[in-house]
Design a protein around this motif. Structure first.
Motif, PDB file in Angstrom:
ATOM      1  N   ILE A   1       0.832  -1.206   0.000  1.00 37.18           N
ATOM      2  CA  ILE A   1       0.000   0.000   0.000  1.00 37.18           C
ATOM      3  C   ILE A   1       0.866   1.256   0.000  1.00 37.18           C
ATOM      4  O   ILE A   1       0.609   2.214  -0.742  1.00 37.18           O
ATOM      5  CB  ILE A   1      -0.973   0.004   1.198  1.00 37.18           C
ATOM      6  N   ASN A   2       1.902   1.274   0.814  1.00 36.78           N
ATOM      7  CA  ASN A   2       2.762   2.456   0.864  1.00 36.78           C
ATOM      8  C   ASN A   2       3.397   2.763  -0.488  1.00 36.78           C
ATOM      9  O   ASN A   2       3.491   3.920  -0.896  1.00 36.78           O
ATOM     10  CB  ASN A   2       3.844   2.287   1.933  1.00 36.78           C
ATOM     11  N   THR A   3       3.842   1.719  -1.195  1.00 37.20           N
ATOM     12  CA  THR A   3       4.473   1.946  -2.495  1.00 37.20           C
ATOM     13  C   THR A   3       3.434   2.261  -3.571  1.00 37.20           C
ATOM     14  O   THR A   3       3.617   3.181  -4.379  1.00 37.20           O
ATOM     15  CB  THR A   3       5.316   0.739  -2.917  1.00 37.20           C
ATOM     16  N   ALA A   4       2.332   1.513  -3.601  1.00 41.63           N
ATOM     17  CA  ALA A   4       1.305   1.722  -4.623  1.00 41.63           C
ATOM     18  C   ALA A   4       0.630   3.078  -4.473  1.00 41.63           C
ATOM     19  O   ALA A   4       0.397   3.783  -5.457  1.00 41.63           O
ATOM     20  CB  ALA A   4       0.257   0.608  -4.552  1.00 41.63           C
ATOM     21  N   VAL A   5       0.340   3.464  -3.240  1.00 38.79           N
ATOM     22  CA  VAL A   5      -0.319   4.741  -2.998  1.00 38.79           C
ATOM     23  C   VAL A   5       0.616   5.900  -3.324  1.00 38.79           C
ATOM     24  O   VAL A   5       0.191   6.927  -3.864  1.00 38.79           O
ATOM     25  CB  VAL A   5      -0.833   4.827  -1.551  1.00 38.79           C
ATOM     26  N   THR A   6       1.884   5.737  -3.007  1.00 41.06           N
ATOM     27  CA  THR A   6       2.847   6.781  -3.354  1.00 41.06           C
ATOM     28  C   THR A   6       2.855   7.024  -4.858  1.00 41.06           C
ATOM     29  O   THR A   6       2.875   8.165  -5.326  1.00 41.06           O
ATOM     30  CB  THR A   6       4.263   6.382  -2.888  1.00 41.06           C
ATOM     31  N   LYS A   7       2.823   5.955  -5.629  1.00 40.88           N
ATOM     32  CA  LYS A   7       2.773   6.088  -7.089  1.00 40.88           C
ATOM     33  C   LYS A   7       1.529   6.859  -7.520  1.00 40.88           C
ATOM     34  O   LYS A   7       1.606   7.743  -8.394  1.00 40.88           O
ATOM     35  CB  LYS A   7       2.786   4.706  -7.737  1.00 40.88           C
ATOM     36  N   GLU A   8       0.391   6.556  -6.910  1.00 43.58           N
ATOM     37  CA  GLU A   8      -0.851   7.246  -7.283  1.00 43.58           C
ATOM     38  C   GLU A   8      -0.831   8.715  -6.853  1.00 43.58           C
ATOM     39  O   GLU A   8      -1.343   9.582  -7.562  1.00 43.58           O
ATOM     40  CB  GLU A   8      -2.057   6.534  -6.659  1.00 43.58           C
ATOM     41  N   LEU A   9      -0.246   8.996  -5.703  1.00 51.79           N
ATOM     42  CA  LEU A   9      -0.147  10.388  -5.247  1.00 51.79           C
ATOM     43  C   LEU A   9       0.691  11.226  -6.197  1.00 51.79           C
ATOM     44  O   LEU A   9       0.525  12.441  -6.281  1.00 51.79           O
ATOM     45  CB  LEU A   9       0.441  10.445  -3.832  1.00 51.79           C
ATOM     46  N   CYS A  10       1.611  10.572  -6.896  1.00 51.83           N
ATOM     47  CA  CYS A  10       2.506  11.281  -7.818  1.00 51.83           C
ATOM     48  C   CYS A  10       1.993  11.285  -9.249  1.00 51.83           C
ATOM     49  O   CYS A  10       2.695  11.726 -10.160  1.00 51.83           O
ATOM     50  CB  CYS A  10       3.892  10.639  -7.796  1.00 51.83           C
ATOM     51  N   SER A  11       0.775  10.796  -9.472  1.00 51.59           N
ATOM     52  CA  SER A  11       0.285  10.605 -10.844  1.00 51.59           C
ATOM     53  C   SER A  11       0.195  11.907 -11.631  1.00 51.59           C
ATOM     54  O   SER A  11       0.274  11.903 -12.857  1.00 51.59           O
ATOM     55  CB  SER A  11      -1.078   9.914 -10.822  1.00 51.59           C
ATOM     56  N   ASP A  12       0.031  13.040 -10.929  1.00 50.62           N
ATOM     57  CA  ASP A  12      -0.049  14.326 -11.625  1.00 50.62           C
ATOM     58  C   ASP A  12       1.258  15.106 -11.510  1.00 50.62           C
ATOM     59  O   ASP A  12       1.301  16.307 -11.758  1.00 50.62           O
ATOM     60  CB  ASP A  12      -1.203  15.166 -11.056  1.00 50.62           C
ATOM     61  N   LYS A  13       2.330  14.408 -11.154  1.00 47.45           N
ATOM     62  CA  LYS A  13       3.652  15.026 -10.997  1.00 47.45           C
ATOM     63  C   LYS A  13       4.623  14.389 -11.987  1.00 47.45           C
ATOM     64  O   LYS A  13       4.339  13.347 -12.573  1.00 47.45           O
ATOM     65  CB  LYS A  13       4.166  14.806  -9.567  1.00 47.45           C
ATOM     66  N   PRO A  14       5.791  15.010 -12.160  1.00 46.25           N
ATOM     67  CA  PRO A  14       6.814  14.363 -12.993  1.00 46.25           C
ATOM     68  C   PRO A  14       7.105  12.949 -12.486  1.00 46.25           C
ATOM     69  O   PRO A  14       7.128  12.706 -11.277  1.00 46.25           O
ATOM     70  CB  PRO A  14       8.036  15.276 -12.815  1.00 46.25           C
ATOM     71  N   SER A  15       7.309  12.005 -13.397  1.00 49.95           N
ATOM     72  CA  SER A  15       7.538  10.608 -13.012  1.00 49.95           C
ATOM     73  C   SER A  15       8.739  10.463 -12.087  1.00 49.95           C
ATOM     74  O   SER A  15       8.823   9.504 -11.321  1.00 49.95           O
ATOM     75  CB  SER A  15       7.741   9.750 -14.252  1.00 49.95           C
ATOM     76  N   GLU A  16       9.648  11.412 -12.137  1.00 51.39           N
ATOM     77  CA  GLU A  16      10.846  11.339 -11.312  1.00 51.39           C
ATOM     78  C   GLU A  16      10.526  11.455  -9.824  1.00 51.39           C
ATOM     79  O   GLU A  16      11.265  10.955  -8.988  1.00 51.39           O
ATOM     80  CB  GLU A  16      11.837  12.426 -11.729  1.00 51.39           C
ATOM     81  N   ILE A  17       9.417  12.108  -9.483  1.00 50.83           N
ATOM     82  CA  ILE A  17       9.019  12.212  -8.078  1.00 50.83           C
ATOM     83  C   ILE A  17       8.733  10.823  -7.519  1.00 50.83           C
ATOM     84  O   ILE A  17       9.161  10.468  -6.418  1.00 50.83           O
ATOM     85  CB  ILE A  17       7.782  13.118  -7.916  1.00 50.83           C
ATOM     86  N   THR A  18       8.002  10.016  -8.280  1.00 46.57           N
ATOM     87  CA  THR A  18       7.736   8.639  -7.857  1.00 46.57           C
ATOM     88  C   THR A  18       9.039   7.882  -7.679  1.00 46.57           C
ATOM     89  O   THR A  18       9.240   7.171  -6.682  1.00 46.57           O
ATOM     90  CB  THR A  18       6.874   7.910  -8.911  1.00 46.57           C
ATOM     91  N   ARG A  19       9.910   8.026  -8.648  1.00 43.16           N
ATOM     92  CA  ARG A  19      11.176   7.301  -8.629  1.00 43.16           C
ATOM     93  C   ARG A  19      12.016   7.696  -7.422  1.00 43.16           C
ATOM     94  O   ARG A  19      12.559   6.841  -6.716  1.00 43.16           O
ATOM     95  CB  ARG A  19      11.935   7.578  -9.931  1.00 43.16           C
ATOM     96  N   ILE A  20      12.129   8.986  -7.174  1.00 46.33           N
ATOM     97  CA  ILE A  20      12.918   9.462  -6.027  1.00 46.33           C
ATOM     98  C   ILE A  20      12.331   8.941  -4.732  1.00 46.33           C
ATOM     99  O   ILE A  20      13.058   8.452  -3.855  1.00 46.33           O
ATOM    100  CB  ILE A  20      12.972  11.005  -6.011  1.00 46.33           C
ATOM    101  N   SER A  21      11.016   9.042  -4.582  1.00 41.33           N
ATOM    102  CA  SER A  21      10.364   8.610  -3.351  1.00 41.33           C
ATOM    103  C   SER A  21      10.655   7.143  -3.050  1.00 41.33           C
ATOM    104  O   SER A  21      11.044   6.780  -1.933  1.00 41.33           O
ATOM    105  CB  SER A  21       8.861   8.848  -3.464  1.00 41.33           C
ATOM    106  N   LEU A  22      10.475   6.286  -4.063  1.00 38.87           N
ATOM    107  CA  LEU A  22      10.623   4.852  -3.844  1.00 38.87           C
ATOM    108  C   LEU A  22      12.092   4.445  -3.703  1.00 38.87           C
ATOM    109  O   LEU A  22      12.424   3.591  -2.868  1.00 38.87           O
ATOM    110  CB  LEU A  22       9.959   4.088  -4.980  1.00 38.87           C
ATOM    111  N   ILE A  23      12.968   5.050  -4.484  1.00 32.61           N
ATOM    112  CA  ILE A  23      14.392   4.704  -4.353  1.00 32.61           C
ATOM    113  C   ILE A  23      14.925   5.191  -3.013  1.00 32.61           C
ATOM    114  O   ILE A  23      15.699   4.494  -2.347  1.00 32.61           O
ATOM    115  CB  ILE A  23      15.199   5.275  -5.529  1.00 32.61           C
TER     116      ILE A  23
END
Length: 412
Positions: free
Chosen positions: A274-296
């Motif tokens: 949930i933490n990883t999947a939800v983070t991806k959804e929270l970043c859906s309207d942001k540059p894809s790099e935000i998701t990448r930075i958060s998860l890495i």
């Protein structure tokens, strides 16, 4: 070995390439590297070594990679070191590669092999002197604060029309917006993309509010699986993702309800998903790099737990890394953003004030991300840890991210 990836964006905030900044030796623990010893092993380009060991897909999802070469390593056997598509590699050098015959001939040879070339740290007054090199390069990196892009654009379009211009040190959204409006640059590098609004009166969208509710449920000490499942059921994307993942994990597939899937995973794994999947959804309207930075960052922080004698707190470090850009996800200052989600005091102190027992881990990650190798090396000496330990933690985070989004068979 130390190495970090820094993204390059286009005018639509899409990542088009990455720069790999690498250091082979810790100069603090290897003082001989401060003198002529820095040329030891110059036959190997550290950035290329990283790409070759991990594979282009792991690092960049098949985007171009800028790799630093020196005025010495430029003469190394790059073909032997790099066995992937040459057109994906951009060899980045500075003014120390001078416009003399031996360098110009070597650059022509590298171009004939299919590599792209880039130069940085040139001053305007050096343009004429370096015309033989500028006529060969594909990219010129310019500090937008030190150059008039209007004049530079006219100059390059007239003299070097095939050269792409890259603006570096673009550290605010205002600078990025102004530069893209002007249209003089092709790519942009800097931290502008992960800075949230300083003040924001906008309400969080209903969809994001649902995701935040789900985060708050699963980050309780002993959360209710049924309650989490009920919230997941309100989002089709999460339902499909959860069922697909659990069915892949089970021998006899056929799990068709969210409640059954949640029970199969159990609290620990459901919380992680949930933490990883939800983070991806929270970043859906942001540059894809935000998701990448958060998860890495999340995985990197988790892997660094033993380095900082925090092995018992690895799960909290994962969350700290995950939420380290939640301000950018929600377009709110960090303090306001964290008021919406439930995090422990230690995580909040680190993210808001840079204090507490987790703050040193976050400071280290921030230094590592921008390839501040002198600071990283200094901290490693104080921690009595090796470069290899941290490099392994970082590359583990990259591989974990790759597996999460692209599967485990995409390394090479």
């Amino acid at each position: 070995m130390l190495g970090a990836l820094i993204p390059l964006f286009d005018s639509d905030t899409q990542v088009k390439a990455y720069s790999i900044f690498a250091q082979k030796h810790n100069s603090y623990s290897n003082p001989s590297m401060l003198g002529t010893g820095c040329f030891d092993g110059a036959g190997v380009v550290p950035g290329i070594e990283i790409v070759s060991s991990m594979g282009m897909q792991t690092l960049t999802d098949d985007k171009n990679v800028f790799v630093e070469i020196s005025n010495v390593s430029i003469f190394s056997d790059i073909n032997e070191q790099f066995r992937e598509a040459h057109s994906k590699l951009v060899l980045l050098f500075d003014y120390n590669v001078t416009p003399t015959e031996m360098y110009v001939n070597r650059l022509k040879e590298l171009k004939s092999f299919g590599y792209k070339l880039a130069i940085r740290k040139l001053q305007v007054k050096q343009f004429e002197e370096y015309k033989k090199i500028l006529g060969l390069v594909d990219y010129v990196l310019l500090d937008h604060k030190k150059i008039d892009i209007t004049k530079a654009k006219i100059y390059f379009q007239k003299v070097y029309p095939n050269v792409s211009l890259v603006a570096v040190n673009v550290n605010t959204q205002e600078d990025y917006d102004a530069l893209t409006a002007d249209g003089g640059y092709d790519l942009y590098e800097g931290k502008f993309f992960r800075l949230p609004a300083v003040n924001s009166d906008e309400e969080v969208s209903p969809m994001k509010a649902t995701y935040i509710e789900l985060l708050n449920i699963v980050n309780d000490i002993d959360f209710d699986l049924d309650k989490a499942a009920a919230v997941i059921e309100h989002d089709t994307a999460l339902v499909i993702s959860l069922l697909a993942m659990v069915n892949r994990m089970t021998v006899n597939s056929g799990i068709s309800t969210v409640g059954h899937a949640a029970a199969m995973l159990g609290q620990k794994e459901l919380k992680r998903w949930i933490n990883t999947a939800v983070t991806k959804e929270l970043c859906s309207d942001k540059p894809s790099e935000i998701t990448r930075i958060s998860l890495i960052r999340a995985r990197f922080a988790e892997m660094l737990a033993p380095v900082f004698n925090l092995s018992a707190n690895s799960s909290e470090l994962f969350l700290m890394g995950l939420f380290s850009v939640i301000d950018a996800m929600l377009d709110k200052p960090m303090k306001e953003a964290l008021e919406l989600v439930k995090v422990t005091k230690d995580i909040g102190n680190a993210l808001v004030d840079g204090t507490g027992k987790y703050a040193p881990v976050l400071d280290f990650i921030n230094a590592y991300e921008i390839a501040n190798w002198s600071e990283v090396s200094r901290q490693l000496i104080l921690l009595d840890q090796s470069d290899e330990t941290v490099y392994d933690a970082y590359t583990n985070a990259l591989s974990w991210f790759r597996d999460l989004f692209f599967g485990k068979d995409t390394k090479k």
